[in-house]
Write a protein that holds these residues in place. Sequence first.
Motif, PDB file in Angstrom:
ATOM      1  N   SER A 256     -42.856 -11.404  -5.057  1.00  0.00           N
ATOM      2  CA  SER A 256     -42.891 -12.097  -3.582  1.00  0.00           C
ATOM      3  C   SER A 256     -42.140 -13.357  -3.930  1.00  0.00           C
ATOM      4  CB  SER A 256     -44.326 -12.490  -3.228  1.00  0.00           C
ATOM      5  OG  SER A 256     -44.851 -13.106  -4.349  1.00  0.00           O
ATOM      6  N   LEU A 257     -41.713 -13.818  -4.797  1.00  0.00           N
ATOM      7  CA  LEU A 257     -40.831 -14.997  -5.168  1.00  0.00           C
ATOM      8  C   LEU A 257     -39.743 -14.647  -4.783  1.00  0.00           C
ATOM      9  CD1 LEU A 257     -40.941 -18.000  -6.130  1.00  0.00           C
ATOM     10  CD2 LEU A 257     -40.573 -17.165  -8.361  1.00  0.00           C
ATOM     11  N   ARG A 258     -39.133 -13.527  -5.227  1.00  0.00           N
ATOM     12  CA  ARG A 258     -37.837 -13.150  -5.009  1.00  0.00           C
ATOM     13  C   ARG A 258     -37.434 -12.699  -3.605  1.00  0.00           C
ATOM     14  NH1 ARG A 258     -39.098 -11.712  -9.912  1.00  0.00           N
ATOM     15  NH2 ARG A 258     -39.818  -9.629  -9.750  1.00  0.00           N
ATOM     16  N   ASP A 259     -38.556 -12.139  -3.020  1.00  0.00           N
ATOM     17  CA  ASP A 259     -38.539 -11.934  -1.536  1.00  0.00           C
ATOM     18  C   ASP A 259     -38.586 -12.977  -0.695  1.00  0.00           C
ATOM     19  OD1 ASP A 259     -38.769  -9.097  -2.150  1.00  0.00           O
ATOM     20  OD2 ASP A 259     -41.033  -9.153  -1.739  1.00  0.00           O
ATOM     21  N   THR A 260     -39.094 -14.229  -1.201  1.00  0.00           N
ATOM     22  CA  THR A 260     -38.828 -15.508  -0.439  1.00  0.00           C
ATOM     23  C   THR A 260     -37.572 -15.868  -0.436  1.00  0.00           C
ATOM     24  OG1 THR A 260     -41.332 -15.887  -0.702  1.00  0.00           O
ATOM     25  CG2 THR A 260     -39.971 -17.587   0.132  1.00  0.00           C
ATOM     26  N   ALA A 261     -37.063 -16.071  -1.692  1.00  0.00           N
ATOM     27  CA  ALA A 261     -35.581 -16.336  -2.142  1.00  0.00           C
ATOM     28  C   ALA A 261     -34.751 -15.522  -1.309  1.00  0.00           C
ATOM     29  CB  ALA A 261     -35.283 -16.210  -3.502  1.00  0.00           C
ATOM     30  N   ARG A 262     -34.616 -14.319  -1.088  1.00  0.00           N
ATOM     31  CA  ARG A 262     -33.932 -13.567  -0.482  1.00  0.00           C
ATOM     32  C   ARG A 262     -33.697 -14.102   0.982  1.00  0.00           C
ATOM     33  NH1 ARG A 262     -36.288  -9.110  -3.136  1.00  0.00           N
ATOM     34  NH2 ARG A 262     -34.972  -8.311  -4.723  1.00  0.00           N
ATOM     35  N   ALA A 263     -35.079 -14.073   1.746  1.00  0.00           N
ATOM     36  CA  ALA A 263     -35.269 -14.620   3.070  1.00  0.00           C
ATOM     37  C   ALA A 263     -34.747 -15.895   3.356  1.00  0.00           C
ATOM     38  CB  ALA A 263     -36.940 -14.316   3.507  1.00  0.00           C
ATOM     39  N   ALA A 266     -31.089 -15.867   3.039  1.00  0.00           N
ATOM     40  CA  ALA A 266     -30.295 -14.989   4.273  1.00  0.00           C
ATOM     41  C   ALA A 266     -30.348 -15.669   5.483  1.00  0.00           C
ATOM     42  CB  ALA A 266     -31.163 -13.503   4.296  1.00  0.00           C
ATOM     43  N   ARG A 267     -31.364 -16.291   5.735  1.00  0.00           N
ATOM     44  CA  ARG A 267     -31.543 -17.286   7.086  1.00  0.00           C
ATOM     45  C   ARG A 267     -30.422 -18.351   6.932  1.00  0.00           C
ATOM     46  NH1 ARG A 267     -37.301 -17.199   6.683  1.00  0.00           N
ATOM     47  NH2 ARG A 267     -37.531 -19.228   5.587  1.00  0.00           N
ATOM     48  N   ARG A 268     -30.015 -18.714   5.827  1.00  0.00           N
ATOM     49  CA  ARG A 268     -28.707 -19.901   5.898  1.00  0.00           C
ATOM     50  C   ARG A 268     -27.376 -19.098   5.677  1.00  0.00           C
ATOM     51  NH1 ARG A 268     -31.831 -24.495   4.552  1.00  0.00           N
ATOM     52  NH2 ARG A 268     -30.119 -25.598   3.989  1.00  0.00           N
ATOM     53  N   ALA A 286     -26.509 -13.834  -5.246  1.00  0.00           N
ATOM     54  CA  ALA A 286     -26.324 -14.600  -3.850  1.00  0.00           C
ATOM     55  C   ALA A 286     -24.988 -14.433  -3.671  1.00  0.00           C
ATOM     56  CB  ALA A 286     -26.899 -15.934  -3.856  1.00  0.00           C
ATOM     57  N   ALA A 287     -24.486 -13.861  -2.663  1.00  0.00           N
ATOM     58  CA  ALA A 287     -22.953 -13.962  -2.050  1.00  0.00           C
ATOM     59  C   ALA A 287     -22.424 -14.948  -1.560  1.00  0.00           C
ATOM     60  CB  ALA A 287     -22.578 -12.831  -1.615  1.00  0.00           C
ATOM     61  N   THR A 288     -22.021 -15.919  -2.130  1.00  0.00           N
ATOM     62  CA  THR A 288     -21.549 -17.292  -1.517  1.00  0.00           C
ATOM     63  C   THR A 288     -20.284 -17.851  -2.244  1.00  0.00           C
ATOM     64  OG1 THR A 288     -22.243 -19.449  -0.851  1.00  0.00           O
ATOM     65  CG2 THR A 288     -23.387 -18.637  -2.728  1.00  0.00           C
ATOM     66  N   GLY A 289     -19.480 -18.533  -1.405  1.00  0.00           N
ATOM     67  CA  GLY A 289     -18.372 -19.075  -2.092  1.00  0.00           C
ATOM     68  C   GLY A 289     -18.566 -20.574  -2.424  1.00  0.00           C
ATOM     69  N   GLU A 290     -19.690 -21.063  -1.839  1.00  0.00           N
ATOM     70  CA  GLU A 290     -20.407 -22.269  -1.771  1.00  0.00           C
ATOM     71  C   GLU A 290     -20.875 -22.843  -3.206  1.00  0.00           C
ATOM     72  OE1 GLU A 290     -22.610 -23.781   1.518  1.00  0.00           O
ATOM     73  OE2 GLU A 290     -21.720 -22.401   2.845  1.00  0.00           O
ATOM     74  N   GLY A 291     -21.223 -22.014  -4.081  1.00  0.00           N
ATOM     75  CA  GLY A 291     -21.402 -22.250  -5.212  1.00  0.00           C
ATOM     76  C   GLY A 291     -23.041 -22.800  -5.618  1.00  0.00           C
ATOM     77  N   VAL A 292     -23.194 -22.863  -6.866  1.00  0.00           N
ATOM     78  CA  VAL A 292     -24.486 -23.219  -7.460  1.00  0.00           C
ATOM     79  C   VAL A 292     -25.279 -24.132  -6.848  1.00  0.00           C
ATOM     80  CG1 VAL A 292     -25.818 -23.803  -9.518  1.00  0.00           C
ATOM     81  CG2 VAL A 292     -24.068 -22.139  -9.744  1.00  0.00           C
ATOM     82  N   PRO A 293     -24.725 -25.576  -6.403  1.00  0.00           N
ATOM     83  CA  PRO A 293     -25.386 -26.672  -5.980  1.00  0.00           C
ATOM     84  C   PRO A 293     -25.918 -26.166  -4.632  1.00  0.00           C
ATOM     85  CG  PRO A 293     -23.503 -27.445  -6.788  1.00  0.00           C
ATOM     86  CD  PRO A 293     -23.299 -26.001  -6.850  1.00  0.00           C
ATOM     87  N   ILE A 298     -31.214 -25.074  -1.091  1.00  0.00           N
ATOM     88  CA  ILE A 298     -32.126 -24.198  -0.175  1.00  0.00           C
ATOM     89  C   ILE A 298     -33.019 -23.787  -0.936  1.00  0.00           C
ATOM     90  CG2 ILE A 298     -31.754 -22.243   1.188  1.00  0.00           C
ATOM     91  CD1 ILE A 298     -28.761 -22.297   1.214  1.00  0.00           C
ATOM     92  N   LEU A 299     -33.080 -23.279  -2.287  1.00  0.00           N
ATOM     93  CA  LEU A 299     -34.227 -22.858  -3.040  1.00  0.00           C
ATOM     94  C   LEU A 299     -35.110 -23.884  -3.170  1.00  0.00           C
ATOM     95  CD1 LEU A 299     -32.699 -20.092  -5.393  1.00  0.00           C
ATOM     96  CD2 LEU A 299     -33.920 -19.690  -3.302  1.00  0.00           C
TER      97      LEU A 299
END
Length: 338
Positions: A256-263, A266-268, A286-293, A298-299
């Motif tokens: 459920s933790l990973r489900d929340t992280a995904r959600a 995804a909302r962002r 997480a597919a993003t060019g914005e990087g780790v920070p 968000i998390l």
Amino acid sequence: MTAAEARADASPDPDGPPPARLEGLVKRYRTARGRRHTALDHFSMSVPARSIVGLLGPNGSGKTTALKALLGLVRVDSGTITAFGHELPRAQHLVAHRIGALIEGPAFTASLTGERNLRLLATLHGASESTVAEALDLVGLTRDARRAYSGYSLGMKQRLGIAAALLPSPDLLVLDEPMNGLDPEAIRDLRPLLTHLRDDRGMTILVSSHILAEVELVSDHVTIVRHGRVISEGRLSRLVEGTTDHVVLRLPGPESLRDTARAVLARRGIPVAAADGASDPTELRAATGEGVPAVLRILAEHDIYPEEVHRRSASLEDAYIRAIRAADAERDGPHDAE
Ligand SMILES: Nc1ncnc2c1ncn2[C@@H]1O[C@H](COP(=O)(O)OP(=O)(O)OP(=O)(O)O)[C@@H](O)[C@H]1O
């Protein structure tokens, strides 16, 4: 045109006809049970002059069949093959001396030395003694040239195979899985050889391989094959450019933790998938060019703190997996090409 005339017009001109072009190839093998098996399904690709083209694809996707078709070792049912502007197999005699190949392991005599084996082949090609010495030198076998082939390691055997392919001083070198069975050091040694042949000899190299990381290091163009069709083709830089950097997160704990992280990601606007090939089911990508920070921020807003996090740059592997998935999604119904 005679073979000599063909060589005279053999300028490996980047603006001239490509060293190889396969268009709409269809090849159906007859299976032991008398059925037809489609190995090439309108297969089209072009090999630009003075390039190293990596030919990639899953097992049984048709790579070897395509290479054999180019070399005249397999007759296709339909489609057009040209080499240096000459249509094959009709004009095979005009271009045969311009193409060297290592396909399905070369046949050498075990009891003879590497050098003697090459000399015998050189006689067939009408190549000189100095060509043999040069080929041995190019593949780094000069020191071991007088040893019996039977005592060669797999890496040395592969290198002798490449030396044999170099005997006709080809403009196009075709290598089918040259890295197969080689240890990491031998694979690494192949890299400068191929780039030297391209950069200093003006050779064009078409090389099939399963080793994506190696293809990424050595190729400038890539062709990806699936179910007998080319599904992606182009400059390596362009293919990889189309993929996104990833942030890989390890989030142990309940699903459920990973489900929340995904959600929340995804909302962002950050899509998340399970990490490709991960043996660890707690990893997310997480597919993003914005990087780790950005991802961590968000998390953290949702009190989610990954145990491990690292950034992975876009790679050929990402481009490959994306192309294969897109091709599979597009394909409807059962297939018989693999
Ligand atoms: N002589 C043959 N007779 C029947 N089927 C064949 C023959 N050669 C190849 N095939 C089939 O055609 C398909 C394509 O084979 P091919 O060897 O070209 O694929 P590949 O991409 O080179 O595979 P790999 O990466 O495993 O070497 C496979 O399903 C294979 O089983």
